[in-house]
Design a protein around this motif. Structure first.
Motif, short mmCIF file in Angstrom:
data_model
loop_
_atom_site.label_atom_id
_atom_site.label_comp_id
_atom_site.label_asym_id
_atom_site.label_seq_id
_atom_site.Cartn_x
_atom_site.Cartn_y
_atom_site.Cartn_z
N TRP A 246 4.32 -5.30 -8.63
CA TRP A 246 3.06 -5.85 -9.13
C TRP A 246 2.81 -7.23 -8.55
N ASP B 255 -3.41 12.63 -9.98
CA ASP B 255 -2.29 12.50 -9.04
C ASP B 255 -1.23 11.64 -9.72
N GLU C 167 0.81 -1.23 0.00
CA GLU C 167 0.00 0.00 0.00
C GLU C 167 0.84 1.27 0.00
N ILE D 206 4.50 0.18 -10.69
CA ILE D 206 4.72 -0.08 -9.27
C ILE D 206 4.97 -1.59 -9.10
N THR E 296 -2.33 8.57 -11.80
CA THR E 296 -3.58 8.88 -12.49
C THR E 296 -3.53 10.32 -12.99
N TYR F 18 2.41 1.92 -2.53
CA TYR F 18 2.42 2.24 -3.97
C TYR F 18 1.01 2.45 -4.52
N ARG F 19 0.91 3.30 -5.52
CA ARG F 19 -0.34 3.53 -6.24
C ARG F 19 0.01 3.79 -7.70
N LEU F 20 -0.90 3.41 -8.58
CA LEU F 20 -0.68 3.73 -10.00
C LEU F 20 -0.94 5.21 -10.22
N SER G 45 1.71 10.82 -8.69
CA SER G 45 2.64 10.14 -7.79
C SER G 45 2.49 8.62 -7.90
N THR G 46 3.58 7.91 -7.70
CA THR G 46 3.52 6.44 -7.68
C THR G 46 3.58 5.90 -6.25
N THR G 47 3.60 6.79 -5.25
CA THR G 47 3.54 6.31 -3.87
C THR G 47 2.42 7.04 -3.13
N THR G 48 2.06 6.48 -1.98
CA THR G 48 1.01 7.09 -1.15
C THR G 48 1.63 7.90 0.00
#
Lengths: 129, 277
Positions: free
Chosen positions: B242, B180, B171, B240, B177, B173-175, B182-185
Motif C-alpha cells: 500500500w 476478479d 502495478e 496488497i 473485486t 498488484y490489484r485489489l 486475484s490480488t495480482t495482475t
C-alpha cells in the motif's frame, strides 16, 4: 505431491537424525545443508535437489559443536538439537567467531520449545574451546 | 505428480498452464500444495530458466533473499526488508520473484474458509478475528499483504520484466473485486524474470513484528528518497502493498476494530522512517 527431501532422508535412506516437527517450514527441526547452505528439508522437494551435496546431522558426528552442545548442556528434550547443530555448523563455517548478535540473527530459524536458547548461544560461542 | 526442469524461459512458459504450476524456492508453494490450497498435476521448477544474480540495478527474479540482503549494490530498504522477511533457512531458499507473489497469511484463507478470495461471498476475517489484518482497503477482503520486499520495491520505484511486458512493481498488484478475486495482475503462465531497482538517494525499511526475530509484519514501512521526491509504502496494511503519499494519508485509513492498533504503529514507523531519510 512428490516426496520431500526429509521424507527421503528418513524413509528411504534411514537417516532419522533429521527431525520433522512443524512440517511447514517454520521451526527449523528439519534443517540440512545443501552445498553448505541451511535449508528446510520438510518443504524441499527431493527432485529439486539435483547435484547439490546434502549434509545432515549424521555427517556432523565429529563436528566440535556436538561436544560444545553437550558441554554447555544446550538442550532439554533434544528434539530440535540436530537442526540447531546443522544451522550452527553453517554459521561457524562462515564466521568462526560469531558475536552474540550474529548468533541470534543466524539461529533465528531454529525454534526450541524447551527454551534452551541461552545455552545454545553459549555452546556456539564456545564451540572451539 | 510430475516435475519438469526446463532450461529456457520459452520452455518454462510453454510448460505452464493446464494444471502445471511454477516452483522457485518452494517455501510458499510446497506448503500450499501439501495443504491442498494449490492443486497441480505438474510442477515446473524454474531454477535453470529464470535469471539469478545481481548486476548493478538489475536483479534476476531467481535471486534469493539471502543473496539480496548482503549485496552492497542493493538499496538499504530492500536489503533490510529481505533481512527481516523470514528465517535464515527461508531466506536462503526463497526467491525475490516468489516473494512478490506470496499468498496472504489470513488464517481463514489458509484454512480454506469459503471467503471472497476463495470465490465465496463473505470476509470471515472482517466479522471474526483479524488482529493481523488490513487497515486500508479492507471492505471487500481484509487480508494483509505479507511481503516486506514488495513494500520496499514499491517505495523504491522498482520495475519488473516478465516474459511479455515491463511494469512498475506497484502495478503487479490489484485489489480483489467481485468479478476478479486475484490480488495480482499476472496473467496465467506469465513469469517474472527480472527486476530493475533504481538507486535512491536514501532509503529505509522499518518493521514491527509480534516477536523480536522473524515473523510476518504487523506493519512494515518502506521510505525512499529520490530526486523526484519521497515515496512511502506499507506492508501488512492492505490486501496488497500500500503506497501513501505522506504521513497525512494515514488519516484516511479505515481500520477494523481489531486493526486500529496497527494504525498507531504505522504512524510511529512512518514518522521515524521519514526522519531517517
Amino acid at each position: 505431491m512428490g516426496a520431500t527431501l526429509l521424507e527421503t532422508l528418513r524413509g528411504e535412506l534411514g537417516l532419522s537424525g533429521t527431525k520433522i516437527a512443524c512440517g511447514e517450514g517454520h521451526c527449523g527441526a528439519c534443517t540440512v545443508l545443501l552445498d553448505g547452505v541451511p535449508v528446510l528439508s520438510c518443504i524441499t522437494l527431493v527432485h529439486t535437489v539435483g547435484e547439490r551435496e546434502v549434509t545432515t546431522i549424521e555427517g556432523l558426528r565429529e563436528h566440535p559443536l556436538v561436544r560444545s552442545f553437550v558441554r554447555a548442556d544446550a538442550l532439554q528434550c533434544g528434539f530440535c538439537t540436530p537442526g540447531q547443530i546443522v544451522s550452527a555448523a553453517a554459521l561457524v563455517g562462515a564466521v568462526p567467531e560469531p558475536s552474540r548478535e550474529e548468533i541470534r540473527h543466524h539461529m533465528a530459524g531454529n525454534i526450541c520449545r524447551c527454551g534452551a536458547y541461552p545455552r545454545i548461544e553459549e555452546a556456539i560461542l564456545t564451540w572451539r574451546d | 505428480m510430475e516435475l519438469s526442469r526446463p532450461s529456457t524461459v520459452d520452455e518454462a512458459v510453454a510448460a505452464l498452464g493446464n494444471g502445471a504450476v511454477a516452483l522457485a524456492g518452494g517455501t510458499e508453494l510446497v506448503p500450499l500444495l501439501r495443504d491442498g490450497l494449490v492443486r497441480a498435476d505438474r510442477v515446473v521448477h524454474l531454477a535453470d530458466a529464470v535469471p539469478r544474480g545481481i548486476d548493478g540495478t538489475r536483479i534476476g527474479a531467481g535471486t534469493t533473499l539471502a543473496e539480496l540482503e548482503v549485496d552492497p549494490q542493493i538499496p538499504s530498504a530492500l536489503r533490510e526488508a529481505c533481512r527481516l522477511a523470514a528465517s535464515p533457512q527461508l531466506r536462503s531458499m526463497g526467491t525475490i520473484g516468489g516473494n512478490l507473489l506470496q499468498a496472504t497469511r489470513c488464517w481463514y484463507w489458509r484454512l480454506e474458509f469459503p471467503c471472497r478470495l476463495h470465490g465465496g461471498d463473505r470476509c470471515h476475517a472482517a466479522e471474526g478475528v483479524h488482529r493481523e489484518h488490513a487497515f486500508f482497503a479492507s471492505d471487500f477482503c481484509a487480508s494483509a499483504h505479507p511481503s516486506d520486499p514488495a513494500a520496499a520495491l514499491v517505495a523504491l520505484g522498482g520495475m519488473l520484466r516478465t516474459d511479455r511486458r515491463e511494469l512498475p512493481v506497484a502495478e503487479l498488484y490489484r485489489l480483489p473485486t467481485e468479478d476478479d478475486r486475484s490480488t495480482t495482475t499476472l496473467a496465467p503462465g506469465e513469469l517474472i524474470l527480472e527486476l530493475d531497482v533504481p538507486a535512491p538517494e536514501a532509503s529505509v525499511y522499518l518493521k514491527a513484528m509480534d516477536r523480536r526475530r522473524w515473523s510476518f509484519p504487523i506493519v512494515g514501512v518502506a521510505v525512499a528518497r529520490a530526486a523526484d521526491g519521497v515515496r512511502i509504502a506499507l506492508a501488512g496494511a492492505a490486501p496488497i502493498p500500500w503506497a501513501i503519499a505522506s504521513e497525512a494519508d494515514l488519516d484516511g485509513a479505515t481500520p477494523l476494530p481489531g486493526t486500529a492498533y496497527k494504525l498507531d504503529v504505522a504512524r510511529a514507523l512512518v514518522r521515524r522512517a521519514l526522519a531517517e531519510v
